[in-house]
Scaffold this active site. Structure first.
Site, short mmCIF file in Angstrom:
data_model
loop_
_atom_site.label_atom_id
_atom_site.label_comp_id
_atom_site.label_asym_id
_atom_site.label_seq_id
_atom_site.Cartn_x
_atom_site.Cartn_y
_atom_site.Cartn_z
N ARG A 34 8.86 4.06 -5.27
CA ARG A 34 7.49 4.37 -4.86
C ARG A 34 7.10 5.73 -5.43
O ARG A 34 7.91 6.65 -5.43
CB ARG A 34 7.40 4.40 -3.33
N ARG B 132 -1.85 8.09 12.80
CA ARG B 132 -1.04 9.19 12.32
C ARG B 132 -1.66 10.54 12.68
O ARG B 132 -1.09 11.58 12.32
CB ARG B 132 -0.95 9.11 10.80
N LYS C 219 10.10 1.99 9.90
CA LYS C 219 8.94 1.39 10.56
C LYS C 219 8.57 0.06 9.90
O LYS C 219 8.42 -0.95 10.57
CB LYS C 219 7.70 2.30 10.47
P1 ADP Z 1 5.90 6.43 5.00
O1 ADP Z 1 5.90 6.21 6.48
O2 ADP Z 1 7.21 6.08 4.37
O3 ADP Z 1 5.44 7.79 4.61
P2 ADP Z 1 3.52 4.68 4.56
O4 ADP Z 1 3.57 3.52 3.67
O5 ADP Z 1 3.35 4.41 6.02
O6 ADP Z 1 4.91 5.44 4.29
O7 ADP Z 1 2.37 5.68 4.11
C1 ADP Z 1 2.27 6.14 2.77
C2 ADP Z 1 1.14 7.15 2.64
O8 ADP Z 1 -0.12 6.51 2.95
C3 ADP Z 1 1.19 8.33 3.61
O9 ADP Z 1 2.01 9.38 3.12
C4 ADP Z 1 -0.28 8.72 3.71
O10 ADP Z 1 -0.68 9.48 2.62
C5 ADP Z 1 -1.01 7.39 3.65
N1 ADP Z 1 -1.26 6.84 5.00
C6 ADP Z 1 -0.67 5.75 5.55
N2 ADP Z 1 -1.13 5.53 6.81
C7 ADP Z 1 -2.03 6.53 7.07
C8 ADP Z 1 -2.83 6.88 8.18
N3 ADP Z 1 -2.79 6.17 9.33
N4 ADP Z 1 -3.64 7.96 8.09
C9 ADP Z 1 -3.70 8.67 6.96
N5 ADP Z 1 -2.95 8.42 5.87
C10 ADP Z 1 -2.14 7.35 5.90
#
Ligand code: ADP
Ligand code: ZN
Length: 215
Positions: free
Chosen positions: A159, A88, A13
């Site tokens: 990470r 999400r 993504k």
């Molecule tokens: P990935 O898609 O690789 O898991 P992201 O960088 O998109 O990585 O997200 C990392 C973390 O940040 C998620 O596991 C979650 O804990 C938090 N997070 C990101 N976006 C959201 C969201 N829209 N709602 C709730 N938590 C979020």
């Protein structure tokens, strides 16, 4: 154009959302990046968000909604935006719709990048992020040597949530809370699936085709 990128952790993504934002000249908004910036600066938001992220759990909707609404209210989003990793949950999706409706706007496309789960886990385990420019790489890429960023020379790090125990929790959150969004957007006929197992270039091509951009 107002575009959302969904897909499981590691689907690509961030990489493709960033590229598309450069191509379309609209901002790329990653909730994960916003949270990570806040965590590294130890802001109030970062301290709270870290409690959830470090366990592979989603940050509560209320907190996430308020940062996204603030960001989307900025002028640079007037001509469109790409949301990466948001929404999400169904609550976030519904609230986003209400928020956009209030501005006479709507989501145009929801891009779902499709990758098999065993491949995703391997990708996450070999993912490294540049501590300076935030670009992501895989240890399998030949340009990655000595934990040094091929783009800017910064130090590449893992990470904190790319550890197998946390990865498993992130997939559980994804299946339980995020996957139901696919039906929500499919019913509105704005969901576009793009195969994401092949090369970076092929995946980008699949995404552009999915959103009817021909290059
Ligand atoms: P990935 O898609 O690789 O898991 P992201 O960088 O998109 O990585 O997200 C990392 C973390 O940040 C998620 O596991 C979650 O804990 C938090 N997070 C990101 N976006 C959201 C969201 N829209 N709602 C709730 N938590 C979020
Ligand atoms: Zn770098």
């Amino acid at each position: 154009m107002n575009i959302i990128f969904v897909g499981a952790p590691g689907a690509g993504k961030g990489t493709h959302a960033k590229k598309l934002s450069e191509m379309l000249n609209i901002p790329h908004i990653s909730t994960g990046d916003i949270f990570r910036d806040n965590i590294s600066q130890q802001t109030e938001l970062g301290i709270v968000a870290d409690k959830y992220i470090s366990k592979g759990m989603l940050v509560p909707d209320e907190i996430t909604m308020s940062i996204v609404k603030d960001r989307l209210s900025k002028e640079d989003c007037d001509d469109g935006f790409i949301l990466d990793g948001f929404p999400r949950t169904l609550v976030q999706a519904e609230e986003l719709d209400k928020f956009l409706e209030g501005k006479n706007r709507k989501v145009d496309y929801v891009v779902n990048i499709l990758v098999e789960e065993d491949v995703l886990i391997q990708r996450l385990l070999s993912r490294r992020v540049c501590s300076q420019c935030k670009s992501t790489f895989s240890l399998s890429q030949t340009c990655v040597k000595n934990d040094t960023c091929p783009k800017c020379g910064g130090k590449l790090v893992k990470r904190d949530d790319d550890k197998i125990e946390i990865i498993k929790e992130r997939f559980i959150s994804y299946h339980n809370q995020t996957e139901p969004l696919l039906n929500y957007y499919a019913a509105r006929k704005i969901l576009r699936n793009a195969k994401g197992m092949e090369s970076y270039e092929q995946t980008l091509k699949n995404i552009l085709e999915a959103i009817d951009i021909t290059k």
